[in-house]
Design a protein around this motif. Structure first.
Motif, PDB file in Angstrom:
ATOM      1  N   TYR A  47       0.834  -1.204   0.000  1.00  0.00           N
ATOM      2  CA  TYR A  47       0.000   0.000   0.000  1.00  0.00           C
ATOM      3  C   TYR A  47       0.867   1.251   0.000  1.00  0.00           C
ATOM      4  O   TYR A  47       0.653   2.182  -0.807  1.00  0.00           O
ATOM      5  N   ARG A  48       1.855   1.312   0.891  1.00  0.00           N
ATOM      6  CA  ARG A  48       2.700   2.519   0.992  1.00  0.00           C
ATOM      7  C   ARG A  48       3.540   2.713  -0.278  1.00  0.00           C
ATOM      8  O   ARG A  48       3.794   3.851  -0.688  1.00  0.00           O
ATOM      9  N   ASN A  53       1.408   9.017  -1.619  1.00  0.00           N
ATOM     10  CA  ASN A  53       0.731  10.058  -0.848  1.00  0.00           C
ATOM     11  C   ASN A  53      -0.458   9.491  -0.076  1.00  0.00           C
ATOM     12  O   ASN A  53      -1.411  10.213   0.219  1.00  0.00           O
ATOM     13  N   GLY A  54      -0.387   8.217   0.230  1.00  0.00           N
ATOM     14  CA  GLY A  54      -1.474   7.559   0.932  1.00  0.00           C
ATOM     15  C   GLY A  54      -1.776   8.196   2.284  1.00  0.00           C
ATOM     16  O   GLY A  54      -0.888   8.754   2.938  1.00  0.00           O
ATOM     17  N   THR A  55      -3.017   8.089   2.707  1.00  0.00           N
ATOM     18  CA  THR A  55      -3.471   8.765   3.929  1.00  0.00           C
ATOM     19  C   THR A  55      -3.310   7.907   5.184  1.00  0.00           C
ATOM     20  O   THR A  55      -3.616   8.370   6.280  1.00  0.00           O
ATOM     21  N   LEU A  56      -2.857   6.662   5.030  1.00  0.00           N
ATOM     22  CA  LEU A  56      -2.737   5.750   6.168  1.00  0.00           C
ATOM     23  C   LEU A  56      -1.257   5.496   6.442  1.00  0.00           C
ATOM     24  O   LEU A  56      -0.514   5.071   5.548  1.00  0.00           O
ATOM     25  N   TYR A  57      -0.840   5.736   7.682  1.00  0.00           N
ATOM     26  CA  TYR A  57       0.595   5.761   7.988  1.00  0.00           C
ATOM     27  C   TYR A  57       1.079   4.599   8.844  1.00  0.00           C
ATOM     28  O   TYR A  57       2.286   4.408   8.987  1.00  0.00           O
ATOM     29  N   ASP A  61      -3.669   1.849  11.345  1.00  0.00           N
ATOM     30  CA  ASP A  61      -4.521   2.749  10.566  1.00  0.00           C
ATOM     31  C   ASP A  61      -5.106   2.007   9.360  1.00  0.00           C
ATOM     32  O   ASP A  61      -6.294   2.147   9.047  1.00  0.00           O
ATOM     33  N   PHE A  62      -4.261   1.251   8.689  1.00  0.00           N
ATOM     34  CA  PHE A  62      -4.686   0.533   7.484  1.00  0.00           C
ATOM     35  C   PHE A  62      -5.794  -0.469   7.817  1.00  0.00           C
ATOM     36  O   PHE A  62      -6.822  -0.531   7.133  1.00  0.00           O
ATOM     37  N   VAL A  63      -5.589  -1.246   8.870  1.00  0.00           N
ATOM     38  CA  VAL A  63      -6.579  -2.258   9.253  1.00  0.00           C
ATOM     39  C   VAL A  63      -7.900  -1.606   9.629  1.00  0.00           C
ATOM     40  O   VAL A  63      -8.970  -2.023   9.180  1.00  0.00           O
ATOM     41  N   ARG A  64      -7.841  -0.560  10.462  1.00  0.00           N
ATOM     42  CA  ARG A  64      -9.082   0.096  10.895  1.00  0.00           C
ATOM     43  C   ARG A  64      -9.845   0.679   9.710  1.00  0.00           C
ATOM     44  O   ARG A  64     -11.075   0.577   9.632  1.00  0.00           O
ATOM     45  N   ARG A 281      -6.437  -1.955 -12.588  1.00  0.00           N
ATOM     46  CA  ARG A 281      -6.438  -3.012 -11.588  1.00  0.00           C
ATOM     47  C   ARG A 281      -5.958  -2.468 -10.242  1.00  0.00           C
ATOM     48  O   ARG A 281      -5.000  -1.685 -10.185  1.00  0.00           O
ATOM     49  N   LEU A 282      -6.622  -2.898  -9.182  1.00  0.00           N
ATOM     50  CA  LEU A 282      -6.171  -2.534  -7.845  1.00  0.00           C
ATOM     51  C   LEU A 282      -4.802  -3.165  -7.593  1.00  0.00           C
ATOM     52  O   LEU A 282      -4.575  -4.328  -7.965  1.00  0.00           O
ATOM     53  N   PRO A 283      -3.878  -2.447  -6.945  1.00  0.00           N
ATOM     54  CA  PRO A 283      -2.511  -2.958  -6.804  1.00  0.00           C
ATOM     55  C   PRO A 283      -2.318  -3.916  -5.637  1.00  0.00           C
ATOM     56  O   PRO A 283      -1.222  -4.430  -5.455  1.00  0.00           O
ATOM     57  N   LEU A 284      -3.366  -4.144  -4.858  1.00  0.00           N
ATOM     58  CA  LEU A 284      -3.221  -5.055  -3.724  1.00  0.00           C
ATOM     59  C   LEU A 284      -4.574  -5.589  -3.300  1.00  0.00           C
ATOM     60  O   LEU A 284      -5.623  -4.987  -3.556  1.00  0.00           O
TER      61      LEU A 284
END
Length: 325
Positions: A47-48, A53-57, A61-64, A281-284
Motif C-alpha cells: 500500500y505505501r 501520498n497515501g493517507t494511512l501511515y 490505521d490501514f486495518v481500521r 487493476r487494484l494494486p493489492l
C-alpha cells in the motif's frame, strides 16, 4: 499458478477504491469475515509503495480503515520473512488484551500468525525463533511450510529436508499446519502421509494443484481443509474451481477455508462491483475482499450453496482448524 496472467493496465485506481463498494448481497454482508491467510506487513508495505501520498501511515490505521464496517472478525497473519524479523512480536503483543484489540485494531478481534522461511536460509537460529513464536499466546499454527517446485527457489532436497523438520516440530507441539504446495504433488503427499497423523489439523493454502491430489489428501486426513483465494476467479486456473465442485457434491460438503493471501490475488469478480475503474487493476488485495471470493466459490459449488453459506461453512472450518471465531 497464483498470479493472473492477463495483461494489466499501468493505471492504478485512486486509493479510495481500496475501501470497496457495499456488497450487493445483504446476506454476504451479514456474515463475519475470517481471513485464514494474509500477509499484513507485506500488504501494508505494498500500500505505501503504490500510494506514495497515501493517507494511512501505520498498519493499525490501514486495518481500521480497510476493515471499517466490513464485519471482519479475525485474520491469520502469516510471516514469511527470512532472515527472521522480530516485528511479529510487536504486532502479536499489540493484540494480547481486549482493550488493545479494541483501541489499536478497531473491529479487528484476533491477531494470530504462522511463519515460513526460504529453505536454503533455514538453520538452527531460524528454527529457534519460530519455536519462540510458537509459544506466543496469539499463535495458532505453523506455516506456511511446504514444497514449491514451480519457482524452485531452493534445491528440492533441501526443501524436503526443511519441510520434514518443521512438520515434526509442529506435530510434536500439536500446532495446525499451513501447507504451501505447488507442482510438488507426489513429494508433498508422501511426506505428509509419512510424518503427519491422519487426524492432524491441516490447511492446504491457496490450492491450485490437481483435484485428484486434493481428493487423496481429503480422504486420508479427516481434518484437512482446502484454502480458497481470489485465484479461483482467474481464467488461468481451473483446478481450484473443479475441486470446489467435487467437494460440494460430497456428503459433508466443501471442506474449505477462505483466505486472501494478501497482498496478492485480488478476486477478478470484484471489478464487476467497481465498473468505474474498468481497464485498471487494484494494486493489492486485503481481507475485506473475502466476500467476493465466497460469492465466486458459491457459483462453482452450485445449488444450494450461496455466498453466505460458503462463508458460514468456511468460518466453522476456521474455528475447527485454528480456533478462530
Amino acid at each position: 499458478m497464483g498470479k493472473n496472467n492477463k495483461k494489466k493496465s499501468n493505471i492504478i485506481p485512486a486509493e479510495t477504491y481500496l475501501r470497496l463498494p457495499p456488497l450487493a448481497d445483504a446476506s454476504l454482508a451479514d456474515q463475519p469475515i475470517i481471513d485464514t491467510h494474509t500477509h499484513l506487513v507485506s500488504t501494508f508495505s505494498t500500500y505505501r509503495s503504490k500510494y506514495k501520498n497515501g493517507t494511512l501511515y501505520t498498519i493499525h490505521d490501514f486495518v481500521r480503515e480497510m476493515y471499517h464496517n466490513r464485519n471482519v472478525r479475525a485474520i491469520v497473519d502469516v510471516w514469511c520473512e527470512a532472515p527472521v524479523l522480530m516485528a511479529w512480536k510487536e504486532l502479536a503483543d499489540s493484540a494480547l488484551t481486549a482493550e488493545d484489540r479494541e483501541q489499536k485494531w478497531g473491529r479487528y478481534r484476533l491477531l494470530a500468525f504462522t511463519r515460513v522461511h526460504d529453505a536454503k536460509s533455514y538453520n538452527d537460529a531460524v528454527e529457534a525463533s519460530i519455536l519462540e513464536a510458537m509459544a506466543h499466546p496469539r499463535c495458532v499454527g505453523w506455516g506456511e511450510m511446504g514444497l514449491d517446485y514451480h519457482y524452485d527457489n531452493s534445491p528440492r532436497a533441501i526443501q524436503q529436508e526443511v519441510f520434514i523438520r518443521q512438520l515434526n516440530h509442529a506435530v510434536r507441539l500439536g500446532k495446525p499446519l499451513t501447507i504451501h504446495t505447488r507442482e510438488a504433488e507426489a513429494d508433498t503427499e508422501r511426506i505428509l502421509m509419512e510424518h503427519v497423523p491422519a487426524d492432524h489439523k491441516i490447511h492446504i493454502h491457496c490450492f491450485t494443484d490437481s483435484p485428484d491430489f486434493a481428493q487423496r489428501l481429503l480422504q486420508h486426513f479427516c481434518n484437512l481443509y482446502i484454502g480458497i483465494t481470489g485465484v479461483i476467479t482467474y481464467s488461468t486456473n481451473l483446478n481450484t474451481s473443479n475441486i470446489v465442485s467435487q467437494m460440494a457434491m460430497s456428503d459433508g460438503g466443501p471442506r474449505i477455508l477462505l483466505e486472501t493471501d494478501a497482498p496478492f490475488m485480488v478476486p477478478s469478480n470484484l471489478y464487476n462491483s467497481i465498473p468505474e475503474i474498468k481497464g485498471s487493476r487494484l494494486p493489492l488485495c486485503h481481507t475485506a475482499m473475502i466476500p467476493w471470493v465466497a460469492e465466486y466459490t458459491a457459483g462453482k459449488a452450485g445449488h444450494p450453496w450461496s455466498g453466505a453459506d460458503i462463508m458460514k461453512r468456511a468460518n466453522e472450518n476456521a474455528k475447527t482448524v485454528y480456533g478462530v471465531q
